[in-house]
Design a protein around this motif. Structure first.
Motif, PDB file in Angstrom:
ATOM      1  N   MET A  84       0.846  -1.167   0.000  1.00 25.99           N
ATOM      2  CA  MET A  84       0.000   0.000   0.000  1.00 25.99           C
ATOM      3  C   MET A  84       0.900   1.242   0.000  1.00 25.99           C
ATOM      4  N   ASN A  85       0.640   2.187  -0.898  1.00 24.33           N
ATOM      5  CA  ASN A  85       1.479   3.371  -1.049  1.00 24.33           C
ATOM      6  C   ASN A  85       1.043   4.564  -0.214  1.00 24.33           C
ATOM      7  N   VAL A  86       0.007   4.421   0.578  1.00 20.50           N
ATOM      8  CA  VAL A  86      -0.547   5.546   1.326  1.00 20.50           C
ATOM      9  C   VAL A  86       0.431   5.984   2.401  1.00 20.50           C
ATOM     10  N   THR A  87       0.637   7.295   2.497  1.00 21.09           N
ATOM     11  CA  THR A  87       1.495   7.831   3.541  1.00 21.09           C
ATOM     12  C   THR A  87       0.769   8.937   4.284  1.00 21.09           C
ATOM     13  N   SER A  88       1.178   9.187   5.508  1.00 21.53           N
ATOM     14  CA  SER A  88       0.535  10.232   6.303  1.00 21.53           C
ATOM     15  C   SER A  88       0.839  11.617   5.745  1.00 21.53           C
ATOM     16  N   VAL A  89       1.841  11.745   4.857  1.00 23.54           N
ATOM     17  CA  VAL A  89       2.172  13.030   4.251  1.00 23.54           C
ATOM     18  C   VAL A  89       0.982  13.575   3.463  1.00 23.54           C
ATOM     19  N   SER A  90       0.139  12.691   2.934  1.00 27.79           N
ATOM     20  CA  SER A  90      -1.002  13.103   2.118  1.00 27.79           C
ATOM     21  C   SER A  90      -2.233  13.468   2.936  1.00 27.79           C
ATOM     22  N   PHE A  91      -2.242  13.209   4.224  1.00 30.33           N
ATOM     23  CA  PHE A  91      -3.378  13.521   5.086  1.00 30.33           C
ATOM     24  C   PHE A  91      -3.537  15.032   5.169  1.00 30.33           C
ATOM     25  N   PRO A  92      -4.749  15.556   5.086  1.00 28.93           N
ATOM     26  CA  PRO A  92      -6.022  14.867   4.911  1.00 28.93           C
ATOM     27  C   PRO A  92      -6.375  14.656   3.438  1.00 28.93           C
ATOM     28  N   TYR A  93      -7.133  13.601   3.178  1.00 27.26           N
ATOM     29  CA  TYR A  93      -7.574  13.259   1.827  1.00 27.26           C
ATOM     30  C   TYR A  93      -8.933  13.844   1.484  1.00 27.26           C
ATOM     31  N   GLY A  94      -9.699  14.208   2.493  1.00 29.38           N
ATOM     32  CA  GLY A  94     -11.052  14.703   2.269  1.00 29.38           C
ATOM     33  C   GLY A  94     -11.095  15.808   1.234  1.00 29.38           C
TER      34      GLY A  94
END
Length: 188
Positions: A1-11
């Motif tokens: 999975m490529n998801v990282t907390s750097v992209s938060f928030p996604y909303g």
């Protein structure tokens, strides 16, 4: 999975509709999931051997424009993936105003990987409210999230938003069905 907390928030900012006022609701099994009034967590658990909550991020942040009209001050935002047997099925975004955080013993900020749904549907102080639905375009942030999860986005994503009443205030939970969920739901 490529998801990282750097992209938060996604909303992303989206216009939500009462199910009675939207003409384009999916005409398949997904519609039943969007409008179901019970716990989505419990329903998801019946479709897998292993249910898991993956935290994308949580923090006190200002809500998006029109996301929480009665609150312009920061709210607790929690974004997670609800995964079934290792596959992300649902992106969930929760908004909890400060007055609920200050006045409750429910420990919303300390859930960790516990599903919020278990708390929302077992606490006698919390009352589920109205459901709204929305369609997310294939070029938005949530479509990009799905793509980063190796889920091809061939059509608009659908989600629901529900208000929960607690202590004369409301918290909001949005749940967006990812392509893997939609494929499974519509082929059952």
């Amino acid at each position: 999975m490529n998801v990282t907390s750097v992209s938060f928030p996604y909303g992303e900012s989206i216009h939500w509709f009462s199910p009675q006022k939207i003409q384009s609701l999916p005409d398949n099994q997904l519609k039943d999931w969007l409008l179901a009034t019970g716990s989505l967590t419990q329903r998801l658990k019946t479709h897998c051997t292993h249910f898991e909550v993956k935290i994308l991020g949580e923090h006190l942040l200002t809500p998006l424009q029109d996301e929480f009209p009665s609150h312009r001050e920061p709210v607790w935002i929690r974004e997670v993936l609800l995964c079934l047997d290792g596959t992300p099925w649902v992106f969930a975004r929760t908004l909890i105003p400060q007055n609920i955080l200050d006045s409750t013993r429910n420990q919303f900020t300390h859930l960790g990987t516990r599903p919020l749904g278990e708390l929302l549907f077992t606490s006698p102080d919390i009352t589920p409210g109205n459901i709204e639905v929305a369609q997310f375009e294939t070029c938005g942030r949530l479509a990009a999230l799905a793509t980063s999860l190796n889920q091809q986005v061939d059509a608009s994503l659908w989600g629901r938003r529900r208000y929960f009443n607690l202590h004369d205030s409301q918290l909001i939970v949005s749940e967006i069905f990812l392509p893997a969920a939609v494929e499974h739901i519509n082929n059952v």
